[in-house]
Design a protein around this motif. Structure first.
Motif, mmCIF file in Angstrom:
data_model
loop_
_atom_site.group_PDB
_atom_site.id
_atom_site.type_symbol
_atom_site.label_atom_id
_atom_site.label_comp_id
_atom_site.label_asym_id
_atom_site.label_seq_id
_atom_site.Cartn_x
_atom_site.Cartn_y
_atom_site.Cartn_z
ATOM 1 N N GLY A 54 29.206 64.599 21.849
ATOM 2 C CA GLY A 54 29.537 63.679 22.920
ATOM 3 C C GLY A 54 29.177 62.255 22.548
ATOM 4 N N ALA A 55 28.815 61.470 23.551
ATOM 5 C CA ALA A 55 28.635 60.037 23.333
ATOM 6 C C ALA A 55 27.193 59.566 23.437
ATOM 7 N N VAL A 56 26.326 60.375 24.031
ATOM 8 C CA VAL A 56 24.973 59.893 24.321
ATOM 9 C C VAL A 56 24.024 60.224 23.156
ATOM 10 N N PRO A 57 23.285 59.233 22.664
ATOM 11 C CA PRO A 57 22.337 59.513 21.578
ATOM 12 C C PRO A 57 21.293 60.542 22.017
ATOM 13 N N GLU A 58 20.929 61.419 21.117
ATOM 14 C CA GLU A 58 20.003 62.510 21.438
ATOM 15 C C GLU A 58 18.684 62.056 22.072
ATOM 16 N N PRO A 59 18.046 61.016 21.569
ATOM 17 C CA PRO A 59 16.742 60.664 22.176
ATOM 18 C C PRO A 59 16.891 60.322 23.660
ATOM 19 N N VAL A 60 17.958 59.643 24.024
ATOM 20 C CA VAL A 60 18.187 59.288 25.424
ATOM 21 C C VAL A 60 18.611 60.524 26.221
ATOM 22 N N ARG A 61 19.447 61.348 25.631
ATOM 23 C CA ARG A 61 19.907 62.556 26.317
ATOM 24 C C ARG A 61 18.720 63.488 26.597
ATOM 25 N N MET A 62 17.839 63.642 25.615
ATOM 26 C CA MET A 62 16.679 64.520 25.825
ATOM 27 C C MET A 62 15.725 63.935 26.870
ATOM 28 N N ALA A 63 15.478 62.631 26.794
ATOM 29 C CA ALA A 63 14.596 62.004 27.793
ATOM 30 C C ALA A 63 15.175 62.215 29.192
ATOM 31 N N HIS A 64 16.483 62.110 29.299
ATOM 32 C CA HIS A 64 17.151 62.327 30.581
ATOM 33 C C HIS A 64 16.963 63.775 31.066
ATOM 34 N N LEU A 65 17.195 64.735 30.186
ATOM 35 C CA LEU A 65 17.056 66.152 30.574
ATOM 36 C C LEU A 65 15.638 66.448 31.045
ATOM 37 N N ILE A 66 14.661 65.898 30.348
ATOM 38 C CA ILE A 66 13.264 66.169 30.694
ATOM 39 C C ILE A 66 12.898 65.504 32.023
ATOM 40 N N ALA A 67 13.223 64.227 32.150
ATOM 41 C CA ALA A 67 12.831 63.495 33.369
ATOM 42 C C ALA A 67 13.485 64.101 34.610
ATOM 43 N N ARG A 124 3.498 54.889 17.238
ATOM 44 C CA ARG A 124 3.944 53.531 17.537
ATOM 45 C C ARG A 124 4.424 52.784 16.297
ATOM 46 N N ASP A 125 3.754 52.966 15.157
ATOM 47 C CA ASP A 125 4.153 52.201 13.978
ATOM 48 C C ASP A 125 5.329 52.816 13.234
ATOM 49 N N GLN A 126 5.741 53.996 13.651
ATOM 50 C CA GLN A 126 6.865 54.639 12.969
ATOM 51 C C GLN A 126 8.174 54.530 13.749
ATOM 52 N N VAL A 127 8.144 53.885 14.898
ATOM 53 C CA VAL A 127 9.364 53.810 15.705
ATOM 54 C C VAL A 127 10.351 52.856 15.045
ATOM 55 N N LYS A 128 11.474 53.377 14.640
ATOM 56 C CA LYS A 128 12.494 52.564 13.982
ATOM 57 C C LYS A 128 13.333 51.818 15.018
ATOM 58 N N ALA A 129 13.502 52.417 16.186
ATOM 59 C CA ALA A 129 14.243 51.771 17.265
ATOM 60 C C ALA A 129 13.922 52.453 18.585
ATOM 61 N N VAL A 130 14.046 51.678 19.652
ATOM 62 C CA VAL A 130 13.880 52.214 21.000
ATOM 63 C C VAL A 130 15.246 52.164 21.676
ATOM 64 N N MET A 131 15.645 53.278 22.294
ATOM 65 C CA MET A 131 16.926 53.299 23.011
ATOM 66 C C MET A 131 16.678 53.594 24.478
ATOM 67 N N LEU A 132 17.250 52.753 25.317
ATOM 68 C CA LEU A 132 17.076 52.891 26.760
ATOM 69 C C LEU A 132 18.397 53.246 27.409
ATOM 70 N N ASP A 133 18.341 54.092 28.421
ATOM 71 C CA ASP A 133 19.539 54.371 29.196
ATOM 72 C C ASP A 133 19.730 53.220 30.196
ATOM 73 N N GLY A 134 20.493 52.241 29.800
ATOM 74 C CA GLY A 134 20.691 51.077 30.656
ATOM 75 C C GLY A 134 19.533 50.107 30.560
ATOM 76 N N ILE A 135 19.573 49.079 31.368
ATOM 77 C CA ILE A 135 18.576 48.016 31.257
ATOM 78 C C ILE A 135 17.561 48.040 32.390
ATOM 79 N N ALA A 136 17.780 48.920 33.373
ATOM 80 C CA ALA A 136 16.844 48.982 34.503
ATOM 81 C C ALA A 136 16.360 50.411 34.700
ATOM 82 N N LEU A 137 15.120 50.544 35.136
ATOM 83 C CA LEU A 137 14.561 51.852 35.457
ATOM 84 C C LEU A 137 14.262 51.889 36.950
#
Lengths: 190, 190
Positions: free
Chosen positions: B165-178, B64-77
């Motif tokens: 491509g265009a999608v940042p890796e952290p969001v792309r990976m979260a998408h693949l996993i979910a 939690r204290d090392q997170v430099k930024a949080v990236m969300l795929d859109g604004i709603a889940l």
């Protein structure tokens, strides 16, 4: 084109012995560590369906014909649900490589299997028929066995997808994903 | 040390409208694309608990204290479970950046919200208060909004974790996993 080489890493989730099933995750990685696809199945805790479930999971994958190698974290999933590595290799037409950080103690394993399973001999023969050999890494060595490729090819494949530490990325990612689904959060040793 | 910068990408799983909950996955990535940790939570389909659930998920993380930024795929889940981006940023003390491939049509969204939710004004104001701006990539542009950082920093952070491509890796990976957890297999557009 090295960049197009795809390796599928497989690992299971932690489980409790009262659980009937454990989650199994596959992480399809393009060399060295680009995650391209994730897949899942489940296998019976201490059951005998691991080989069949893995064949089914990989066979329905869009990437089935592009898998250059399959890497498993050890030879058993969900406890002692032992994978028939040769059978998996034959069905998938791809080399199968098991990797493990700690060399297992076969005598201890034999005793445990004999105490718990009427079919312990079949399980033990699947385990003991494979020869584990060390692969040196920047970190500790990792122990591996390979079916469907020469030892030299297996070592090259493992090194191609190892980025930090000793564990190949496809297996490390599959581990992080499978554990997180059960525990809420995962973080790996490398 | 750029290599130590950690970005948490978050995405939800597909769901059916009769589902009560959707799975939400966080992928903690070290720049540019080294997966370091995976986390999960769930949120109510079309509910109002997304912000609270994300705060809880990140707060219990070892990183939690090392997170430099949080990236969300859109604004709603999970449908219209809208995230309060400013609230999330305040609680986590980290910039929050939403990214989306297609610029949403706010008028259409307003109509849909008004037709379905008694509290549509609150949801709509969370969405419409944010300004989406394009970030050019090698591929198509991606639309982003950033809270808690300058626009320039946000663009730099997004580019640091975009590999193909265009999608940042952290969001792309979260998408693949979910997606894989729900569908059995996932593969991403990039």
């Amino acid at each position: 084109m090295k960049a197009q080489i795809r390796v599928l890493g497989i690992d299971d989730s932690p489980f409790k012995f009262r659980d009937e099933k454990a989650l199994v995750v596959g992480a399809m990685v393009r060399v060295p560590n680009y995650l391209e696809s994730v897949m899942r199945t489940d296998v019976t805790v201490d059951g005998t369906d691991a080989t069949e479930k893995l064949i089914e999971m990989v066979s329905r994958s869009r990437y089935r014909d592009q898998v250059k190698a399959v890497m498993l974290d050890g030879i058993a999933l969900a406890g002692f649900n032992v994978v028939d590595i040769k059978g998996l290799c034959d069905e998938l037409h791809a080399p199968v490589i098991t990797v493990t950080r700690d060399k297992p103690n076969l005598e201890k394993m034999k005793t445990a299997l004999r105490g718990h399973f009427p079919d312990w001999q079949r399980r033990y023969s699947l385990i003991s028929s494979l020869e584990l050999r060390p692969i040196t890494t920047e970190h500790k060595p990792i122990y591996a066995c390979a079916v469907g490729s020469s030892w030299g090819e297996a070592v090259e494949l493992v090194r191609m997808v190892t980025v930090r530490g000793a564990v190949p990325e496809p297996v490390r990612m599959a581990h992080l994903i499978a554990s997180a689904m059960v525990r809420g959060e995962s973080y790996g040793r490398s």
